[in-house]
Scaffold this active site. Structure first.
Site: not given
Length: 390
Positions: A139, A347, A370
């Protein structure tokens, strides 16, 4: 009562053509993207027909040369269009950015014959692209990728697996980085692989916390044969091509992040202007005004940063450091702004009845793709301290 609510974003557009382009985009956003964005994201639907419309409208070709069907727009203009699309629906903005990234290698390093043969269809022929660099075990350390391309006469045979591929399984073409030599950055080559190539299969899409409408999947290459005419650049040049593409791609992610943050701020402004507590609008309370001011300041700073980097790119000057800074700052800002938007809505912000909870989940992804933001910090530090620093 004070007039509250979101105001239109002021754009830096250098020509009448660019201003007309932005009006086209805003009209398309109002008609084609905004009405279905929330429902399609909830259902996990990718708007493939919309991308065909974007292609026929020239919006998948903006920063590329007119010679091959591109829009010949400065990157600073293209990125502001991208911001508008991402503000309406991140799946669309990110999809345009990824497609542009997938075209980068051929546009920048392909031969004239390759460009003439493939770019018109890639830019305006309704096709959708994807960019294949990452792998399950490669990665952030992309130079350690293991997908291999072996020469066989006038062809290359690709074997291996790519991971975290946006548009994986639905793209019409893939720009693929594969190992053709020894270990390390100098043994990697770029290839343009058709989406229907025999031996190419996509795994089921990943189940993600956000961006449900944007398919992300592994790709398996099992003896995929590609003619040498689809090799992009020189053998062994692929890693340099990949890094060059990522510099521009990071500006695309930056613009998407600013667009997402702007959408969250607009939602927060509209809500706090309408919602009343203790007899007056929430937006009249100083503590909430300060939050809104901080959100707006981060958005403006991010926009200025990505535009400054884009102007360097348009002038043909180095911009790698500034691209990393923009990606780092803009995506971190998007995470803060969307989180604050949820807080401002209380909420309601935590429910799916309002879009800010989706924006917050989507912002997290932008800090990862990226090049994670930890990698961006490494890139910036190396530029500051010199190439010999570690």
């Amino acid at each position: 009562m004070t007039d509250h609510g979101p105001q239109p974003v002021e754009r830096e557009l250098p020509t009448e053509e660019a201003r007309d382009l932005l009006e086209l985009v805003r009209d398309l956003v109002r008609r084609e993207i905004e009405p279905e964005a929330a429902a399609q994201e909830e259902a996990g639907l990718f708007p493939r027909e919309l991308f065909r419309l974007l292609s026929s409208s020239g919006l998948l070709a903006l920063p590329y040369a007119e010679e091959f069907g591109g829009g010949a727009q400065p990157y600073a203009v293209y990125l502001q269009v991208l911001e508008e699309l991402a503000a309406a629906r991140l799946t669309v903005g990110l999809g345009v950015s990824v497609h542009t990234l997938a075209c980068h290698a051929l546009a920048g390093y392909g031969t004239k014959a390759q460009q003439s043969e493939h770019l018109p269809a890639m830019l305006g022929g309704g096709l959708l692209g994807a960019y294949c660099l990452s792998e399950p075990s490669a990665g952030s350390d992309a130079a350690s990728l293991r997908t291999r391309a072996t020469r066989s006469g006038d062809e290359w045979v690709l074997e291996g697996t790519k991971a975290w591929i946006t548009h994986g399984g639905i793209a019409d073409f893939y720009t693929v980085m594969a190992r053709t030599g020894d270990e390390g950055a100098h043994g990697i080559t770029a290839f343009l692989v058709p989406g229907d190539a025999p031996g190419l299969e996509a795994a089921p899409p990943e189940r993600k916390m956000g961006m449900k409408g944007s398919p992300t999947a592994q790709l398996h290459f099992d003896g995929v044969r590609i003619p040498d005419e689809r090799r992009v650049g020189e053998v062994g040049q692929g890693f340099a091509i990949a890094l060059d593409a990522l510099d521009s791609g990071r500006l695309g992610i930056s613009a998407c992040a600013v667009g997402l943050a702007q959408a969250a701020l607009d939602e927060a402004l509209a809500y706090t202007a309408e919602r009343r507590q203790f007899g007056r609008p929430l937006a009249d309370f100083q503590g909430l005004r300060f939050m809104l001011a901080d959100m707006a300041t981060q958005i403006e700073a991010g926009r200025a940063l990505y535009l400054a980097a884009a102007r360097l790119r348009d002038a043909g000057r180095p911009f790698s450091r500034q691209a990393a800074m923009a990606k780092l700052f803009c995506t971190d800002a998007a995470m803060r702004v969307t989180t604050d938007a949820v807080q401002l809505l209380g909420g309601y912000g935590y429910t799916a009845d309002f879009p800010v909870e989706r924006y917050m989940r989507e912002a997290k992804m932008l800090q990862i793709v990226e090049g994670t933001n930890q990698i961006q910090r490494l890139v910036v530090a190396r530029h500051l301290m010199g190439p010999e620093s570690h």
